[in-house]
Design a protein around this motif. Structure first.
Motif, mmCIF file in Angstrom:
data_model
loop_
_atom_site.group_PDB
_atom_site.id
_atom_site.type_symbol
_atom_site.label_atom_id
_atom_site.label_comp_id
_atom_site.label_asym_id
_atom_site.label_seq_id
_atom_site.Cartn_x
_atom_site.Cartn_y
_atom_site.Cartn_z
ATOM 1 N N LEU A 35 -17.506 -17.131 -22.368
ATOM 2 C CA LEU A 35 -18.502 -16.468 -23.204
ATOM 3 C C LEU A 35 -19.717 -16.048 -22.396
ATOM 4 C CD1 LEU A 35 -18.549 -18.890 -26.297
ATOM 5 C CD2 LEU A 35 -17.136 -16.855 -25.962
ATOM 6 N N ILE A 36 -20.399 -15.016 -22.887
ATOM 7 C CA ILE A 36 -21.727 -14.621 -22.410
ATOM 8 C C ILE A 36 -22.604 -14.455 -23.647
ATOM 9 C CG2 ILE A 36 -23.082 -12.791 -21.289
ATOM 10 C CD1 ILE A 36 -20.668 -12.209 -19.516
ATOM 11 N N PHE A 37 -23.826 -14.995 -23.603
ATOM 12 C CA PHE A 37 -24.752 -14.907 -24.729
ATOM 13 C C PHE A 37 -25.836 -13.874 -24.444
ATOM 14 C CE2 PHE A 37 -23.967 -19.732 -25.421
ATOM 15 C CZ PHE A 37 -22.757 -19.457 -26.032
ATOM 16 N N ALA A 38 -26.208 -13.110 -25.462
ATOM 17 C CA ALA A 38 -27.264 -12.111 -25.306
ATOM 18 C C ALA A 38 -27.987 -11.928 -26.639
ATOM 19 C CB ALA A 38 -26.679 -10.780 -24.833
ATOM 20 N N PHE A 39 -29.085 -11.185 -26.594
ATOM 21 C CA PHE A 39 -29.773 -10.790 -27.822
ATOM 22 C C PHE A 39 -30.406 -9.430 -27.592
ATOM 23 C CE2 PHE A 39 -32.793 -13.220 -25.335
ATOM 24 C CZ PHE A 39 -34.011 -12.547 -25.466
ATOM 25 N N ARG A 40 -30.804 -8.773 -28.677
ATOM 26 C CA ARG A 40 -31.177 -7.365 -28.580
ATOM 27 C C ARG A 40 -32.573 -7.153 -27.994
ATOM 28 N NH1 ARG A 40 -29.371 -6.047 -33.316
ATOM 29 N NH2 ARG A 40 -31.317 -5.773 -34.462
ATOM 30 N N GLU A 41 -33.588 -7.792 -28.581
ATOM 31 C CA GLU A 41 -34.974 -7.508 -28.180
ATOM 32 C C GLU A 41 -35.779 -8.792 -28.061
ATOM 33 O OE1 GLU A 41 -36.926 -4.811 -30.815
ATOM 34 O OE2 GLU A 41 -35.293 -3.330 -30.778
ATOM 35 N N HIS A 42 -36.751 -8.772 -27.147
ATOM 36 C CA HIS A 42 -37.702 -9.881 -27.022
ATOM 37 C C HIS A 42 -38.677 -9.871 -28.195
ATOM 38 C CE1 HIS A 42 -36.694 -11.762 -23.251
ATOM 39 N NE2 HIS A 42 -36.647 -10.591 -22.627
ATOM 40 N N GLY A 43 -39.307 -11.014 -28.407
ATOM 41 C CA GLY A 43 -40.300 -11.149 -29.467
ATOM 42 C C GLY A 43 -40.457 -12.613 -29.810
ATOM 43 N N ASP A 44 -41.030 -12.893 -30.978
ATOM 44 C CA ASP A 44 -41.197 -14.255 -31.462
ATOM 45 C C ASP A 44 -40.626 -14.348 -32.865
ATOM 46 O OD1 ASP A 44 -42.717 -15.341 -29.202
ATOM 47 O OD2 ASP A 44 -44.305 -13.976 -29.871
ATOM 48 N N THR A 45 -40.067 -15.508 -33.199
ATOM 49 C CA THR A 45 -39.512 -15.696 -34.538
ATOM 50 C C THR A 45 -40.622 -15.665 -35.583
ATOM 51 O OG1 THR A 45 -39.641 -18.099 -34.321
ATOM 52 C CG2 THR A 45 -37.573 -17.042 -33.680
ATOM 53 N N GLN A 46 -40.266 -15.282 -36.792
ATOM 54 C CA GLN A 46 -41.247 -15.140 -37.869
ATOM 55 C C GLN A 46 -40.722 -15.797 -39.145
ATOM 56 O OE1 GLN A 46 -42.508 -11.014 -38.374
ATOM 57 N NE2 GLN A 46 -42.061 -10.590 -36.208
ATOM 58 N N GLY A 47 -41.676 -16.354 -39.932
ATOM 59 C CA GLY A 47 -41.319 -16.898 -41.242
ATOM 60 C C GLY A 47 -41.003 -18.370 -41.260
ATOM 61 N N GLY A 48 -41.156 -19.079 -40.140
ATOM 62 C CA GLY A 48 -40.878 -20.513 -40.101
ATOM 63 C C GLY A 48 -42.124 -21.342 -39.890
ATOM 64 N N LYS A 49 -41.942 -22.650 -39.874
ATOM 65 C CA LYS A 49 -43.078 -23.540 -39.644
ATOM 66 C C LYS A 49 -43.582 -23.443 -38.209
ATOM 67 C CE LYS A 49 -41.244 -26.833 -43.021
ATOM 68 N NZ LYS A 49 -40.643 -28.183 -43.210
ATOM 69 N N LYS A 50 -42.666 -23.113 -37.309
ATOM 70 C CA LYS A 50 -43.003 -23.032 -35.887
ATOM 71 C C LYS A 50 -42.378 -21.778 -35.306
ATOM 72 C CE LYS A 50 -42.332 -25.562 -31.536
ATOM 73 N NZ LYS A 50 -41.678 -26.741 -30.903
ATOM 74 N N SER A 51 -43.150 -21.070 -34.503
ATOM 75 C CA SER A 51 -42.630 -19.839 -33.907
ATOM 76 C C SER A 51 -42.151 -20.099 -32.478
ATOM 77 C CB SER A 51 -43.714 -18.759 -33.898
ATOM 78 O OG SER A 51 -43.208 -17.563 -33.331
ATOM 79 N N LEU A 52 -40.981 -19.578 -32.183
ATOM 80 C CA LEU A 52 -40.438 -19.637 -30.824
ATOM 81 C C LEU A 52 -40.238 -18.228 -30.295
ATOM 82 C CD1 LEU A 52 -37.543 -22.282 -31.067
ATOM 83 C CD2 LEU A 52 -39.835 -22.646 -30.165
ATOM 84 N N SER A 53 -40.268 -18.094 -28.982
ATOM 85 C CA SER A 53 -39.873 -16.804 -28.411
ATOM 86 C C SER A 53 -38.397 -16.601 -28.693
ATOM 87 C CB SER A 53 -40.122 -16.778 -26.903
ATOM 88 O OG SER A 53 -39.205 -17.626 -26.231
ATOM 89 N N HIS A 54 -37.982 -15.348 -28.773
ATOM 90 C CA HIS A 54 -36.566 -15.077 -29.012
ATOM 91 C C HIS A 54 -35.694 -15.708 -27.928
ATOM 92 C CE1 HIS A 54 -37.436 -11.312 -31.706
ATOM 93 N NE2 HIS A 54 -37.806 -12.451 -32.253
ATOM 94 N N GLN A 55 -36.200 -15.736 -26.713
ATOM 95 C CA GLN A 55 -35.450 -16.349 -25.616
ATOM 96 C C GLN A 55 -35.182 -17.825 -25.924
ATOM 97 O OE1 GLN A 55 -34.663 -14.686 -22.453
ATOM 98 N NE2 GLN A 55 -33.318 -16.446 -22.152
ATOM 99 N N GLU A 56 -36.211 -18.542 -26.356
ATOM 100 C CA GLU A 56 -36.050 -19.969 -26.674
ATOM 101 C C GLU A 56 -35.162 -20.164 -27.893
ATOM 102 O OE1 GLU A 56 -40.175 -22.128 -25.530
ATOM 103 O OE2 GLU A 56 -40.388 -20.452 -26.937
ATOM 104 N N TYR A 57 -35.362 -19.329 -28.902
ATOM 105 C CA TYR A 57 -34.615 -19.458 -30.155
ATOM 106 C C TYR A 57 -33.117 -19.257 -29.919
ATOM 107 C CZ TYR A 57 -32.878 -18.197 -34.819
ATOM 108 O OH TYR A 57 -32.156 -18.117 -35.979
ATOM 109 N N PHE A 58 -32.777 -18.195 -29.215
ATOM 110 C CA PHE A 58 -31.350 -17.920 -29.004
ATOM 111 C C PHE A 58 -30.742 -18.892 -27.997
ATOM 112 C CE2 PHE A 58 -32.567 -13.641 -30.687
ATOM 113 C CZ PHE A 58 -31.746 -13.700 -31.806
ATOM 114 N N THR A 59 -31.558 -19.437 -27.103
ATOM 115 C CA THR A 59 -31.052 -20.485 -26.215
ATOM 116 C C THR A 59 -30.642 -21.709 -27.024
ATOM 117 O OG1 THR A 59 -32.397 -19.712 -24.346
ATOM 118 C CG2 THR A 59 -31.623 -21.995 -24.278
ATOM 119 N N LYS A 60 -31.446 -22.064 -28.026
ATOM 120 C CA LYS A 60 -31.096 -23.188 -28.897
ATOM 121 C C LYS A 60 -29.795 -22.907 -29.649
ATOM 122 C CE LYS A 60 -35.657 -25.239 -29.759
ATOM 123 N NZ LYS A 60 -35.265 -26.598 -29.280
ATOM 124 N N LEU A 61 -29.647 -21.683 -30.153
ATOM 125 C CA LEU A 61 -28.401 -21.327 -30.843
ATOM 126 C C LEU A 61 -27.213 -21.432 -29.889
ATOM 127 C CD1 LEU A 61 -29.229 -18.222 -33.099
ATOM 128 C CD2 LEU A 61 -29.216 -20.634 -33.703
#
Length: 976
Positions: A203-229
């Motif tokens: 497998l190779i993991f990727a995501f479309r665009e950089h940014g920060d997550t929205q709508g949660g108690k804590k915001s993560l960069s997209h890089q951190e968020y998708f790394t957790k996934l």
């Protein structure tokens, strides 16, 4: 092929199983504990081969004895794995859409979710292995279901993690405010929907665009968020629990391997493959596919994958890499103990895959039919397009099926990833029975026969790079020179065997190249390719009569491709291409400029059959159609680029035939004119598509017209079938729409405005510069009233102008006018109009005076020759224009009595008609035709040498004098 229960050797095998009765007793006890009926004698007879041949199945049935009843009634697959079935639970595994009955997806905690994943995987594995052992499932269906199972498990993990993280981290949104999910790219057999029974998933993991997550108690960069996934996904699938595992996950194919980031955004992924992507990664990316992500993600990934894997030209740059990979495979095969590995050993699965994928890498850029990930799908296409013979592909396919079935049997025994053939007699007999053979000897013979055939094709596919000692010595010389570019004495020694005319100048030129800034910063692989090219090039120069000229013309091409050294490999790997390049550059400076400007044209040198066989008009239409079909209709820039590249490649082929004498001058112009017609027709289609999409279709007399009511009229060289290599197009646009009508779109405009914009669009698409240049220069001054007139006229307005306002020179021009593209009916009506105007009765003395006056005016302004400079082939006294003006006079003067003169718009056939009608003496016509074709041929040659039309040529003097005398006779009215 025998199913196990009918195999004559099955009883022998059973007698060798010491614990046969114990295995059955264990299963009966397991069923009793679950409250299930004991298996009767008939059921045991049908099911026993499954657990006697597969230890894994016995283990699974011990844990889930009810599955024996499912397998008992199983004869084929009616469903595929789905997320809904997985999440709904075992009771709903047999239903593809269980949500209709169960409502929302179950809310499982992580331990329950891990258990459910493993249960679902084992349920499917038991069914697939059972069907495979009983030979009730074809290999492509089996591997497709396994791949689908992996897809479902991956997507289920992402869905579970996103739901669990939603309240804590919110969602990852792109710049448009849309939710973006993690992109999971399946590689290898998973990517090709060819997964094994017990395979890792790459497998190779990727995501479309950089940014920060929205709508949660804590915001993560997209890089951190998708790394957790991604980390959760690996844990969900790969972790071994009391319930086993789902899939072993391998992430080593990602950029920078184990040391790289677990997840990259698509821009970073694209930059990596463009700047640092290695050849083996191109090979690996053939089968890559997005298995988790949106349609937008799929399109974005394919947009970066395809240009990386498949090159627009025939990819000889990959040959060296494929040869190295082939050597690596061969070296690995020689390792002790690997000969019994049916994947990695000689003639194994890997060699079959290499054969197909090597041809995909080499040719897939130009032949999109090869861009198929699944091997069993691409093999028939390789035969259909004659990359391989029917016999070769049939044998490869049969070998692959046998090898894969054997591989699956090996893995079905213990659910282990193995491809090693067993050494013990009982294990060998078991394997033979599982694959359907009566004995180990029969299976082993079939395997070695298949592997021998595969290995033979593997060895023959890409020839090993064998050089003579002298060739190797020359290559080493140039490798050293690249390291010491200023050593002119060493350069002089390296080229000593070539008969240079100005050796000092050549040495200086080579030193200049080797010392260039581009070479200083060139990668080692590029320097190696350059050394190989220079050795091959200098070797061929030793046979040249004028090596100085050839070097001077080839070096600009060499300098143009130094940043794309794959072109050098193309020439080194194909000596015919290098020979063609030297020959064409020797004969024409035009080739040097054409290829150095567009190095992709080097591809045309590979095949002498196409290089020296320019296509006719029908073939041109089909070739252009095939090119444009690969592009989105709405991508105007890509379409414009493709047409410009197409034009350049066809002109190069025409010029090659011109230089080598394959095409006479008349045929050269025919092909150049056909090319212009085909391109104009396509430009009209695209311009029409663009405007009708914007404004709707023009309505005339209550009817919407879905095809353009437009005629593109060619004058001068295009109208007279006399286009040259650098000719511009003299055009006039005529429409046939109702003047007071309008279009039927939401942004409706009147018809006159619509057709004016269509004309503007045509000119824009023809004349605009793109990365690939432009199609043609366009001159619209011959339209009614010239530059002050309407860009597009109705046929009636055109006719009225020609009858009432046009000058004599405009009627002269009309003798060389004809329809090039557009509405066939309107083109026919234009031709009738043209003939009617030309056939007007005229005062011949007045006409002759006007023609002479115009000719003298043109000569005084446009003749660029002189006694010192030489003769102007076109405008000089006794040149091409003198012939054309005399012919135009006779056509205008006599067509009222002899309509045959208006049949053709080219000078040669008009002259032949004048001779046949007795209007000009046959001997004079013969001299005019001979001179006209000679001067035009010389004009073509001058263009190919990048020289003007003024020549110092005593061999033309006789012809020039002849035409000059005929002109003087014409002026005195004595030509008849």
């Amino acid at each position: 092929m025998f199913i196990p229960s009918e195999n004559p050797s099955y009883d022998v095998y059973c007698e060798s199983i010491e614990n046969r009765a114990l295995l059955l007793e264990q299963l009966q006890e397991a069923r009793a504990r679950c409250g299930l009926d004991a298996l009767d004698q008939t059921q045991v007879a049908r099911l026993e081969p499954l657990w006697l041949l597969s230890d894994y199945l016995h283990t699974v049935f011990m844990r889930y004895p009810a599955w024996l009843d499912d397998v008992l009634s199983l004869s084929s697959l009616s469903i595929s794995p789905t997320i809904d079935a997985l999440m709904a639970g075992e009771a709903f595994f047999l239903k593809e859409n269980p949500v209709e009955e169960t409502g929302p997806l179950s809310d499982l905690d992580e331990s329950q979710f891990l258990q459910r994943l493993r249960l679902y995987r084992q349920w499917w594995m038991a069914r697939l292995i059972a069907l495979d052992l009983q030979q009730k499932i074809d290999l492509p269906i089996l591997t497709a279901h396994l791949s689908k199972l992996a897809d479902v498990c991956v997507n289920a993990s992402l869905l579970w993690s996103q739901q669990k993280y939603a309240s804590l981290y919110g969602q990852a949104l792109d710049s448009a405010g849309d939710v973006q999910s993690m992109i999971v790219i399946g590689m290898g057999k998973l990517g090709g929907n060819e997964l094994n029974l017990s395979s890792d998933i790459d497998l190779i993991f990727a995501f479309r665009e950089h940014g920060d997550t929205q709508g949660g108690k804590k915001s993560l960069s997209h890089q951190e968020y998708f790394t957790k996934l991604g980390q959760k996904l690996i844990q969900h699938l790969d972790q071994v629990t009391a319930d086993g595992f789902v899939f072993r996950v391998d992430m080593r194919l990602r950029p920078f391997g184990q040391s790289g980031a677990l997840v990259l955004n698509l821009d970073s992924l694209e930059n990596y493959y463009q700047d640092q992507g290695r050849d083996w990664e191109r090979y690996a990316m053939i089968k890559a596919r997005v298995m988790a992500g949106s349609e937008q993600d799929v399109m974005a990934f394919e947009a970066l994958r395809k240009p990386f894997v498949y090159r627009k030209y025939l990819d000889f740059g990959a040959i060296g890499a494929l040869r190295d990979l082939k050597r690596m495979i061969a070296k690995e095969v020689r390792r002790k103990g690997i000969e019994h590995n049916i994947k990695l050993g000689q003639g194994g699965i890997r060699e079959v895959e290499f054969i197909a994928q090597a041809l995909q890498i080499l040719h897939g850029g130009r032949d999109q039919g090869l861009q198929i990930p699944a091997l069993l799908d691409v093999l028939p296409y390789l035969a259909q397009q004659e990359y391989l013979s029917q016999q070769e592909t049939a044998q490869l396919q049969q070998a692959y099926l046998l090898l894969r079935r054997t591989e699956h049997a090996l893995q079905a025994i213990k659910d282990e990833q193995t491809q090693l053939l067993p050494e013990e007699d009982l294990a060998r007999l078991r394997l033979a029975i599982m694959v359907g053979f009566q004995s180990w000897q029969d299976l082993n013979d079939a395997l070695w026969s298949a592997r021998h055939q595969v290995h033979g094709y593997f060895v023959d596919l890409i020839e090993d790079d064998e050089e003579t000692d002298q060739g190797k010595e020359q290559q080493e010389t140039w490798r050293i020179l690249l390291k010491v570019p200023g050593d002119e004495d060493a350069i002089r020694d390296a080229i000593a065997d070539i008969a240079w005319q100005q050796e000092d100048r050549v040495v200086q030129r080579i030193s200049q190249l080797l010392s260039s800034r581009t070479l200083v910063f060139m990668q080692p692989i590029g320097q190696e390719r350059l050394a190989l090219f220079l050795a091959a090039f200098m070797s061929q120069l030793a046979e040249e009569a004028n090596p100085d000229l050839v070097l001077e013309r080839v070096f600009p091409i060499l300098e143009a491709v130094l940043r794309r050294t794959a072109y050098l490999v193309l020439l080194c790997e194909n000596q015919t291409a290098l020979t063609h390049l030297i020959r064409l550059c020797r004969e024409s400076a035009w080739f040097t400029e054409a290829i150095s400007t567009t190095p992709a044209l080097l591809d045309e040198l590979l095949d002498a059959n196409t290089l020296f066989s320019p296509p006719d008009k029908a073939m041109l239409e089909d070739e252009l159609k095939q090119i444009l079909l690969r592009l989105p209709e709405e991508d105007e820039e890509a379409q414009m680029d493709a047409m410009r590249r197409f034009r350049r490649s066809i002109i190069l082929r025409i010029a090659a035939c011109d230089i080598t004498g394959i095409l006479p001058v008349m045929k050269v112009s025919d092909h150049l004119t056909w090319l212009a017609e085909v391109l104009l027709e396509q430009v009209l289609k695209q311009s029409w598509f663009y405007l009708t999409k914007k404004h709707g279709y023009p309505v005339s007399y209550g009817e919407a017209f879905h095809e353009p009511q437009l005629a593109i009229i060619g004058y001068g060289k295009s109208g007279g079938w006399e286009l040259g290599y650098d000719s511009d197009l003299d055009l006039v646009f005529i429409h046939d729409a109702q003047s007071n009508g309008s279009t039927d779109g939401k942004r409706s405009i009147d018809n006159l405005t619509f057709y004016t914009r269509l004309g503007q669009r045509l000119i824009h698409m023809i004349t605009s510069f793109t990365a690939a240049g432009r199609l043609y220069e366009v001159d619209m001054r011959l339209r009614p009233s010239g530059n002050s007139g309407l860009l597009v006229s109705s046929l009636e307005a055109f006719k009225d102008y020609q009858q009432k306002e046009a000058w004599v020179w405009e009627h002269q021009a009309l003798t060389r006018a004809r329809g090039l593209a557009g509405d066939p009916a309107l083109l026919n009506r234009f031709e009738e109009c043209r003939k009617g105007i030309i056939a007007t009765v005229r005062d011949r003395s007045v006409l002759r005076a006007d023609v002479i006056k115009m000719r003298e005016k043109m000569r005084s302004h446009l003749d660029t020759g002189s006694k010192e400079k030489g003769f102007d082939l076109k405008q000089g006294a006794g040149g091409i224009i003198d012939i054309e003006f005399m012919v135009q006079y006779f056509v205008l003067a006599w067509s009222c009595q002899h309509p045959e003169l208006m049949t053709y718009s080219d000078n040669v056939r008009q002259l032949q008609a004048l001779s046949e009608l007795g209007l000009l003496p046959a001997e004079k016509v013969a001299g005019m035709i001979e001179t006209y074709t000679l001067f035009r041929a010389r004009t073509h040659r001058q263009a190919l040498q990048k020289q003007g039309r003024v020549v110092q040529a005593e061999d033309l003097q006789k012809n020039q004098i002849l035409i000059n005398e005929l002109w003087e006779s014409f002026v005195r009215n004595e030509l008849l």
